[in-house]
Motif scaffolding. Structure first.
Motif, PDB file in Angstrom:
ATOM      1  N   ARG A 134       0.838  -1.194   0.000  1.00 20.12           N
ATOM      2  CA  ARG A 134       0.000   0.000   0.000  1.00 20.12           C
ATOM      3  C   ARG A 134       0.879   1.254   0.000  1.00 20.12           C
ATOM      4  NH1 ARG A 134      -3.147   2.873   4.459  1.00 20.12           N
ATOM      5  NH2 ARG A 134      -5.323   3.000   3.812  1.00 20.12           N
ATOM      6  N   ALA A 135       1.903   1.256   0.866  1.00 18.07           N
ATOM      7  CA  ALA A 135       2.749   2.444   0.989  1.00 18.07           C
ATOM      8  C   ALA A 135       3.466   2.779  -0.313  1.00 18.07           C
ATOM      9  CB  ALA A 135       3.759   2.246   2.115  1.00 18.07           C
ATOM     10  N   VAL A 136       3.887   1.743  -1.065  1.00 18.67           N
ATOM     11  CA  VAL A 136       4.622   2.052  -2.301  1.00 18.67           C
ATOM     12  C   VAL A 136       3.691   2.260  -3.487  1.00 18.67           C
ATOM     13  CG1 VAL A 136       6.716   0.840  -1.544  1.00 18.67           C
ATOM     14  CG2 VAL A 136       5.029  -0.383  -2.928  1.00 18.67           C
ATOM     15  N   THR A 137       2.379   2.031  -3.296  1.00 18.73           N
ATOM     16  CA  THR A 137       1.445   2.115  -4.428  1.00 18.73           C
ATOM     17  C   THR A 137       0.553   3.348  -4.412  1.00 18.73           C
ATOM     18  OG1 THR A 137       1.332  -0.284  -4.212  1.00 18.73           O
ATOM     19  CG2 THR A 137      -0.194   0.717  -5.762  1.00 18.73           C
ATOM     20  N   VAL A 138       0.176   3.828  -3.221  1.00 20.03           N
ATOM     21  CA  VAL A 138      -0.851   4.883  -3.175  1.00 20.03           C
ATOM     22  C   VAL A 138      -0.415   6.210  -3.799  1.00 20.03           C
ATOM     23  CG1 VAL A 138      -2.214   4.026  -1.253  1.00 20.03           C
ATOM     24  CG2 VAL A 138      -0.205   5.428  -0.795  1.00 20.03           C
ATOM     25  N   GLY A 139       0.876   6.404  -3.971  1.00 19.74           N
ATOM     26  CA  GLY A 139       1.349   7.645  -4.579  1.00 19.74           C
ATOM     27  C   GLY A 139       1.459   8.756  -3.551  1.00 19.74           C
ATOM     28  N   GLY A 140       1.886   9.933  -4.031  1.00 18.99           N
ATOM     29  CA  GLY A 140       2.021  11.076  -3.134  1.00 18.99           C
ATOM     30  C   GLY A 140       3.151  10.895  -2.140  1.00 18.99           C
ATOM     31  N   PHE A 141       3.026  11.561  -0.994  1.00 19.64           N
ATOM     32  CA  PHE A 141       4.105  11.588  -0.022  1.00 19.64           C
ATOM     33  C   PHE A 141       4.550  10.204   0.470  1.00 19.64           C
ATOM     34  CE2 PHE A 141       5.226  11.678   4.520  1.00 19.64           C
ATOM     35  CZ  PHE A 141       6.501  12.174   4.385  1.00 19.64           C
ATOM     36  N   PRO A 142       3.627   9.280   0.847  1.00 22.90           N
ATOM     37  CA  PRO A 142       4.105   7.990   1.370  1.00 22.90           C
ATOM     38  C   PRO A 142       4.998   7.257   0.369  1.00 22.90           C
ATOM     39  CG  PRO A 142       1.704   8.006   1.151  1.00 22.90           C
ATOM     40  CD  PRO A 142       2.156   9.399   0.942  1.00 22.90           C
ATOM     41  N   THR A 143       4.584   7.220  -0.877  1.00 27.36           N
ATOM     42  CA  THR A 143       5.357   6.518  -1.899  1.00 27.36           C
ATOM     43  C   THR A 143       6.717   7.188  -2.099  1.00 27.36           C
ATOM     44  OG1 THR A 143       3.321   5.823  -2.918  1.00 27.36           O
ATOM     45  CG2 THR A 143       5.274   5.767  -4.308  1.00 27.36           C
ATOM     46  N   PHE A 144       6.703   8.501  -2.066  1.00 28.80           N
ATOM     47  CA  PHE A 144       7.944   9.262  -2.207  1.00 28.80           C
ATOM     48  C   PHE A 144       8.907   8.930  -1.069  1.00 28.80           C
ATOM     49  CE2 PHE A 144      10.341  13.001  -0.928  1.00 28.80           C
ATOM     50  CZ  PHE A 144      10.941  13.392  -2.104  1.00 28.80           C
ATOM     51  N   GLN A 145       8.376   8.880   0.154  1.00 29.05           N
ATOM     52  CA  GLN A 145       9.221   8.604   1.314  1.00 29.05           C
ATOM     53  C   GLN A 145       9.776   7.178   1.254  1.00 29.05           C
ATOM     54  OE1 GLN A 145      10.315  10.705   3.775  1.00 29.05           O
ATOM     55  NE2 GLN A 145      11.542   8.963   4.445  1.00 29.05           N
TER      56      GLN A 145
END
Lengths: 541, 337
Positions: A134-145
């Motif tokens: 989920r963290a690497v897929t949802v996009g935006g800040f979480p994926t960036f981090q």
């Protein structure tokens, strides 16, 4: 009605109104008990989303995620420079994983068998995989981090058995393991969230926005957006010793003066976003317990756009660096509550550390000479921009800089940009001269430089600075760190720090402090890289 | 009465349409990029563009307007970025908090101002008339946030009489399930006296702040209106007929002086809704005013539009109520209507 009668009724009204005001807040002893186990926090603003992986989650939302979700691993504590517990960048401790084995190209985590989510479901490897996917897929800040630690693809997360997860590395990266201990990769109750997901929202972001679904030490039991958040302790928490605070009430009090009054009267237990001036005064008064810790890997700076004249000329940038009233800013704007990042002795050696002070000082003669040398003997006109969202610091700071630049002929018009528009303006990369803060969660020099100085030109490289030499040094340091080649790492770090200070596209001013004010009866505050509160360690006597 | 009501409602519709169009246009010219806000601190230009498309902000203005109107008819006011909640829910939970505060403040102001105005008019030139003038001057010249901070300082910080300025209830009380949304009424309905007193204690200082602000116009208008009525022919006749001074002042004069006072009350109420914004900020009151200000600062379109619309509807309803009250007080108005 005659005068006497009127007076009688008037005073009766006054008495009635007076007794209404005088009604005490506490009526029953039961409430006094509740008070001793409850921590009342007051702050300016609250979360807009309870899930850090949600869309547009604001910084107060991070605090909820940190306390309500467990990660595989977390950091050990050490004693910081000010005697306050400070997270240890290099040491990890288990949270959901009871064992971590880091191999050459993968890391294997064995999960605690007794850990359960707050609804009683056991924490399984499938939950871990689903959450990391989920963290690497949802996009935006979480994926960036996640990407910052080379965590990019769901294929990297492999379920070995019910209680074992393997994370495959895409490439060697020193930041991969630390990146698993930041706020983003919290483990969610996948069964519960999936039940509340829809076709349009496969990751259940709408559900976790309003509900916490973790195995963490706390859960949100009430959230009134913009007003209050109430968190209750999870009595079955397995990630560490049971926290002392049973209940956290976090109220939003927009008026800084009232937050201070609440602290001074002893009604609020803790507050951490007071204006520096209030904080300095309260420190002087000595009635409360106050803690100041410099931002890890964070600097307030003056940036210059190097793609357009006149700031494309390094001599002009150096002239500006000599014309900044550094000490005045520390004294008059920060009231001494900031760590200076200027004026290192001329003969001091560059450290393998970041942040570290540069060697510029306020020297108007040198500034004027450099400006003349650069071909601007009479100076020039420019605009100096700042974010109105942080006007308390930025406005006086810019006025001091404007006044000082004026002395060498640079006429800077101050441009106040509303908070909502600040990011848009930064993204455009058109502001010639501005002040801003950057701080990275992962406290490694190469991390800071990769985002702020590298030619990939990320949004944090607000100066649009590009230099092949700089890129080579940053990449060299990253590779060296991944391979454990500390000798070339040290050379590269010193190299890019020196280059950043010679080319000076951004001028570091100071490391801001995280200022926390607590009642003397509150103890156990810990400093974390994310700078928010960890309720788990707090104790109220 | 019914035809008057329908007629008045019909005339309100064009003003509401106007409000919808103007707020839509105004929020679009505000600086600030919703998509950039949504995309988070580390967003690339593509990520921002993607969100812009998702939010429909890439469409031409008229299409966005049609979308907005369509959503409006289905009761959807959009989602607030600052609170993360649907605007309509935010308004429903926050409006009662503001209304309770404003109405309470207004009632307190009326209870003081109307008798004060009457006495000042009857005893023109007396000390009470001067007192009335001082109250009125003080009331208008003190900005509400200043009065608010001053009252907090004196009654909470120095004297410790008032509870902490922490919103509608002390943190250790829990509000009953909303029935009307008015805490004072809800707590009484469920019979929780302890919480009732706690809510009243929280309400006292902010309401007093608003009452001080509202005192001046009501006192002055009551006094002026009473003065003109008292000097009119029918009052002289009534006095000459030997009616008691009480009957003359209260029954004859005051009833006739009420019309302008009612008009003023309507105006004061709408001023108070505006003044609320600052008072709510000072007292951490979870009302609609502080909500709108926060949204405005963050360039959060949807709550701003929702707020303006809610206020416009409220204002229209208020004016309607006042018009109807006119009819009750003075039947001649009803016949003309």
């Amino acid at each position: 009605m005659n005068r006497r009668e009127f007076l009688k009724t008037a005073s009766a009204t006054a008495v009635a109104a007076g007794s209404g005001i005088a009604a005490p807040a506490i009526f029953s002893p039961a409430r006094a008990d509740a008070r001793s186990e409850t921590l009342l926090i007051v702050s300016e603003s609250g979360p807009n989303n309870l899930d850090i992986q949600g869309v547009g989650t604001n910084v107060p939302g991070y605090e909820v995620s940190w306390n309500c979700y467990d990660r595989l691993i977390s950091h050990e504590m050490k004693t910081g420079d000010n005697g306050i517990p400070y997270y240890d960048r290099a040491k990890f401790k288990p949270e959901l994983a009871e064992d971590m084995a880091v191999g050459d190209m993968s890391a294997t985590f064995k999960l605690r068998k007794d850990a359960t989510f707050q609804d009683g479901a056991p924490v399984t490897a499938a939950d871990v995989k689903w959450s990391l996917d989920r963290a690497v897929t949802v996009g935006g800040f979480p994926t960036f981090q996640m990407k910052a630690g080379s965590l990019e693809k769901p294929e990297q997360f492999v379920v070995v058995d019910d209680h074992t997860v393997r994370i495959d590395f895409l490439r060697k990266d020193r930041l991969t393991v630390p990146d698993l201990a930041v706020i983003v990769p919290g483990i969610l109750n996948s069964g519960l969230v999936k039940k509340n997901a829809t076709d349009a929202d496969p990751w259940g972001l709408e559900y976790t926005k309003q509900n916490t679904a973790g195995s963490g030490a706390y859960k949100v039991t009430k959230w009134t957006a913009g007003t209050e958040v109430v968190l209750e302790r999870n009595e079955d928490w397995k990630g560490g010793p049971l926290p002392k605070i049973r209940r956290v009430i976090w109220r939003m009090v927009p008026q800084a003066g009232n937050r201070r009054a609440l602290l001074e009267r002893g009604d609020a237990d803790l507050s951490y976003d007071l204006p520096t001036k209030d904080f300095a005064e309260m420190k002087a008064a000595g009635k409360l317990s106050l803690v100041s810790t410099p931002y890890s890997n964070g600097i307030q700076y003056i940036g210059m756009n190097v793609t357009k004249p006149p700031f494309d000329n390094p001599k002009v940038r150096q002239a500006v660096a000599y014309a900044i009233p550094y000490q005045k800013i520390i004294d008059a704007v920060m009231f001494g509550l900031a760590k200076p990042m200027f004026g290192a002795p001329a003969d001091s050696a560059t450290q393998v550390a970041w942040p570290q002070p540069h060697k510029f000082n306020t020297d108007m003669a040198k500034a004027k000479a450099l400006l003349t040398e650069a071909g601007f003997p009479d100076g020039f006109e420019t605009t100096l921009s700042f974010d109105l969202g942080f006007a308390g610091v930025n406005e006086p700071l810019c006025i001091l800089v404007q006044e000082s630049l004026g002395q060498i002929g640079i006429k800077a018009t101050i441009n106040k940009i509303p908070g909502a528009n600040w990011r848009t303006e930064l993204n455009k990369k058109e502001m010639p001269l501005y002040t801003n803060v950057f701080s990275g969660w992962l406290d490694y020099p190469e991390y800071f430089f990769f985002w702020c100085y590298h030619g990939q030109n990320s949004v944090f490289n607000t100066m649009s600075y590009k230099s092949p030499a700089m890129d080579a040094l940053i990449e060299g340091a990253r590779t060296a760190a991944a391979n454990g080649d500390m000798a070339s790492y040290d050379t590269d770090v010193k190299g890019f720090v020196d280059l950043a200070f010679t080319d000076i596209p951004r001028i570091p001013l100071y490391q801001p402090y995280v200022n926390v004010a607590m009642q003397p009866r509150v103890s156990g505050y810990q400093y974390w890289f994310h700078r928010r509160l960890d309720y788990r360690s707090l104790v109220k006597a | 009465m019914l035809t008057q009501l329908t007629k008045r409602l019909a005339t309100a519709i064009p003003s509401l349409i106007g409000v919808i169009i103007v707020t839509f246009l105004l929020t679009r010219v505000l600086p600030g990029d919703t998509a950039a806000y949504f995309a988070g601190p580390a967003a690339s230009a593509e990520a921002i563009e993607e969100i812009r498309v998702k939010l429909g902000l890439d469409k031409p203005l008229y299409e966005q307007f049609v979308d907005y109107i369509g959503a409006l008819f289905s009761g959807d006011l959009g989602v607030s970025l600052t609170t993360g909640q649907p605007v309509i829910e935010d308004i429903i939970t926050r409006l009662p908090a503001s209304a309770e505060l404003t109405l309470f403040g207004l009632v307190v102001a009326m209870l003081i101002a109307v008798p004060l105005g009457i006495v000042a008019a009857v005893k023109q030139g007396s000390w009470i008339d001067h007192a009335c003038r001082i109250v009125a001057t003080a009331g208008v010249s003190l900005p509400v946030f200043f009065t608010g901070l001053l009252l907090v300082y004196v009654f909470y910080f120095i004297l410790g009489w008032a509870p902490a300025p922490l919103g509608r209830l002390d943190v250790f009380f829990s509000a009953p399930e909303p029935i009307t949304g008015f805490l004072l009424i809800d707590t009484l309905l469920v019979g929780d006296l302890e919480t009732f007193w706690a809510a009243l204690a929280q309400l006292a200082v902010p309401a007093a702040t608003l009452a001080i602000f509202a005192l001046a116009p009501i006192t002055r208008m009551t006094r002026a209106s009473m003065l003109s009525v008292l000097s009119s022919e029918f009052v002289r006749t009534a006095r000459a007929s030997g009616l008691s001074p009480y009957k003359v002042v209260v029954t004859y004069a005051f009833r006739n002086a009420m019309l302008p006072v009612i008009t003023t009350l309507g105006m004061v109420f709408s001023f108070l809704l505006g003044a609320n914004v600052l008072v709510e900020k000072v007292f951490a009151w979870p009302g609609i005013g502080s909500y709108a200000v926060e949204a405005l600062i963050a360039s959060d379109f949807a709550p701003v539009q929702g707020f303006v619309l809610a206020m416009a509807i409220l204002y229209v309803l208020l004016n309607l109520l006042i018009d109807l009250l006119y009819g009750v007080i003075d039947p001649r108005v009803r016949m003309e209507g």
